[in-house]
Scaffold this active site. Structure first.
Site, PDB file in Angstrom:
ATOM      1  N   ASP A 177      47.178  43.302  37.994  1.00 31.90           N
ATOM      2  CA  ASP A 177      47.126  41.938  38.759  1.00 31.90           C
ATOM      3  C   ASP A 177      48.594  41.117  38.684  1.00 31.90           C
ATOM      4  O   ASP A 177      49.353  41.772  38.086  1.00 31.90           O
ATOM      5  CB  ASP A 177      46.019  41.194  38.239  1.00 31.90           C
ATOM      6  N   ASP A 187      50.933  40.861  33.839  1.00 30.05           N
ATOM      7  CA  ASP A 187      50.019  41.434  32.709  1.00 30.05           C
ATOM      8  C   ASP A 187      49.720  42.915  32.881  1.00 30.05           C
ATOM      9  O   ASP A 187      49.958  43.703  32.081  1.00 30.05           O
ATOM     10  CB  ASP A 187      48.956  40.511  32.598  1.00 30.05           C
ATOM     11  N   GLU A 226      43.164  51.057  34.486  1.00 31.23           N
ATOM     12  CA  GLU A 226      44.299  50.065  34.472  1.00 31.23           C
ATOM     13  C   GLU A 226      45.215  49.869  33.433  1.00 31.23           C
ATOM     14  O   GLU A 226      44.909  50.149  32.312  1.00 31.23           O
ATOM     15  CB  GLU A 226      43.416  48.616  34.563  1.00 31.23           C
ATOM     16  N   TYR A 270      41.473  36.817  28.059  1.00 29.67           N
ATOM     17  CA  TYR A 270      42.362  37.059  26.850  1.00 29.67           C
ATOM     18  C   TYR A 270      42.025  36.117  25.939  1.00 29.67           C
ATOM     19  O   TYR A 270      42.490  35.003  25.641  1.00 29.67           O
ATOM     20  CB  TYR A 270      43.881  36.951  27.059  1.00 29.67           C
TER      21      TYR A 270
END
Length: 607
Positions: free
Chosen positions: A77, A74, A472, A226
């Protein structure tokens, strides 16, 4: 000083394409597609270009008796979250559908289709029966306790599934949309595969609609990462809209129209388009149906969809009479403190496609604060992209690897730890934190094309690995960028040009353009040999060329990339080139048998 002149030019051999832009969108496009290769899970292919990555997750799903090897990690990670992954594939597919010719022009169509297929191949594995779908591998809590390379993973790889009992209409609907959009992207290149994708899309839509329920109620561990804030109604409409695009089956348009009010399609006026909230995307996509006169008797309902979609666009453009999206002082849309760039890229994508929809149908956007021309929408969208690439108060590219000044400490496990090909010993779970997470050293692996979270509401940014809100990268942030960059490769520079007039008898000191000519393909049809001729023209006159007319002698076949004139042998710049700066290039292609055509500059204007 303008010059209007005629000259005969020599033809050499070569092919490339470099449009006139303030930023190199072709380079940005190439790098953004590399990011998806960096995020691959599974057995990597022999043509893998991101060589610091290795095979990983080769037993995903096995403990539960299913093959879930493949797909994408994703973000920084190693969880494979099906919901945002499916949205990313939908956006990649939408890009190819809308900007196919731009991908072809810069030789990136194969890489774009590869990125889509890497996702859809995984979704096919995850959808083994009509009314069930594997939607996640790994969980965020355990994964985030380790800082290790994907190739060294020691975290649990438990997989999660939705069924008729444990329902998940959001992720089933989004995956249906991804399958449907991807079927359109592949239709002209692999029709059998497109048919397979479409079958999965139809089954998943029926599953999502018939067994309605929130997926984060069924997969509790996803709520921290999410969660479904907008519910599943938007995904049901989104899937139906894409299935109508892919099939032209009236059933799906009926569904979107008849459920427009009940599922919120014409009730929600939003300022966000994201992996969670699809309403603006539905509204823009169905506006395309309306503008292209394919409304199937539902024009009044589609106009209501369009009105809500235009609310979103006007808000983004700062033309919505007090209901505008927030902007940073430096000119960036600002939606959320957490990874704001994902919202910028998705909104910018909608602005770009809608500007093209309007331009192709001779329409304009009517906002509360005034009328907006398609070109003005595109210009605003381009300002957001240029901000990302470095036109911002910090002079920093938020696309990793683009330019020379970009984030060097991304919140990404694989980028921050030396490649397994360099350090061929296991990096343990806690060792990664101790040795690499807290390190001030730059990433040993540049994760090209990663769009980081970006600056805060005051354009401030801290390049630290622990600053995950800003450093990120994510699939959902990068996916819309692929289409954006592809579209902008065909745009002229945002820098205004000036033109002057001088007498037509001024003569050049030398040839104003050089042409480089390559035969890139050949084939035989009906006993005749045909050739694909690729030509690059370079501005060699030392001034910006604002008008060009070329004459072709001996041209017997079709020509692509230039605008024809009334005279059959005369061609001009295409619409997307309004100026050609010194030493800049443009390209075109023609197909014919026999010898190459002879090219003459009939007229040009330079200043």
């Amino acid at each position: 000083m303008a010059r209007l002149m005629s000259a005969t030019l020599a033809i050499l051999l070569l092919f490339s394409f470099r449009p006139t832009n303030a930023y190199d969108y072709k380079d940005a496009l190439q790098k953004s597609l590399l990011f998806f290769e960096a995020q691959r899970s599974g057995k990597l292919p022999c043509d893998q270009r991101v060589t610091w990555r290795g095979d990983s997750g080769l037993s995903d799903g096995f403990q539960q008796g299913v093959d879930l090897v493949g797909g994408y990690y994703d973000s920084g990670d190693h969880v494979k979250f099906g919901f945002p992954m499916a949205f990313s594939v939908t956006m990649l597919s939408w890009a190819v559908i809308e900007f196919e010719k731009e991908f072809i022009a810069v030789d990136e169509l194969k890489h774009a289709l590869d990125a889509i297929r890497w996702g859809t191949d995984y979704f096919i594995k995850a959808h083994k029966e009509p009314n069930a779908l594997w939607v996640q591998v790994g969980d965020g809590d355990s994964d985030h306790l380790c800082w290790e390379r994907a190739e060294d993973m020691t975290t649990p790889r438990l997989a999660f599934k939705i069924t008729t009992i444990n329902r998940g209409s959001e992720v089933a609907g989004e995956t249906a949309a991804a399958f449907a959009a991807a079927s359109l992207a592949f239709r002209h290149y692999d029709s059998f595969y497109a048919d397979v994708l479409l079958l999965h899309a139809k089954q998943l839509f029926t599953f999502a609609d018939s067994f309605r329920g929130k997926y984060d109620d069924s997969v509790q561990c996803v709520k921290k990462f999410y969660p479904s804030s907008s519910g599943y109604n938007d995904e049901l409409l989104w899937a139906a809209a894409w299935l109508y695009q892919a099939t032209n089956d009236q059933y799906y348009l009926n569904y979107a129209a008849q459920n427009a009010a009940g599922l919120g399609g014409i009730g929600w006026a939003v300022t966000e388009f994201s992996w969670d909230n699809k309403y603006a995307g539905v509204q823009v996509l169905l506006s395309k149906t309306l503008l292209h006169n394919n409304g199937g008797g539902y024009e009044d309902t589609l106009k209501q969809y369009q009105a809500k979609g235009e609310f979103f666009l006007c808000a983004a453009l700062q033309k919505n009479s007090g209901h505008d999206a927030k902007m940073t002082p430096g000119g960036l849309m600002y939606i959320d403190d957490w990874n704001n760039m994902q919202y910028v890229s998705s909104a910018t994508f909608l602005m770009i496609v809608y500007s093209d929809y309007l331009a192709s149908t001779n329409n304009v956007l009517n906002c509360p604060d005034g009328q907006v021309q398609p070109a003005d929408i595109l210009q605003f969208a381009q300002s957001q992209v240029d901000y990302i690439l470095g036109k911002n108060p910090k002079g920093l590219s938020y696309l990793v690897g683009y330019g020379s000044n970009y984030p060097r400490h991304t919140h990404h496990r694989g980028a921050s730890i030396p490649s397994i090909s360099v350090l061929n010993t296991t990096v343990g779970c806690t060792e990664g934190f101790d040795k690499y997470y807290d390190s001030k050293d730059p990433d040993p692996n540049v994760i090209y094309g990663a769009l980081v979270g970006g600056p805060d509401s005051n354009d401030a940014f801290t390049d630290e690995r622990s600053n995950y809100q800003q450093t990120e990268p994510t699939l959902v942030g990068s996916a819309p960028l692929v289409g954006i960059f592809a579209r902008l490769t065909s745009c002229p520079s945002s820098t205004p040009s000036q033109s002057y007039s001088t007498p037509a008898d001024n003569k050049p000191d030398g040839a104003p353009l050089t042409f480089v000519h390559t035969v890139t393909d050949s084939w035989t049809a009906n006993g005749e040999q045909f050739y694909r001729h690729s030509v690059t023209g370079t501005n060699a006159c030392g001034k910006t060329i604002t008008y060009l007319k070329l004459k072709f002698d001996g041209l017997t076949g079709p020509l692509y990339g230039l605008n024809p004139t009334d005279a059959k042998t005369m061609f001009e710049f295409p619409a997307w080139i309004t100026a050609l700066a010194p030493n800049s290039q443009f390209s075109f292609v023609y197909i014919q048998g026999g010898e190459a055509a002879q090219i003459t500059v009939e007229k040009y204007t330079a200043n």
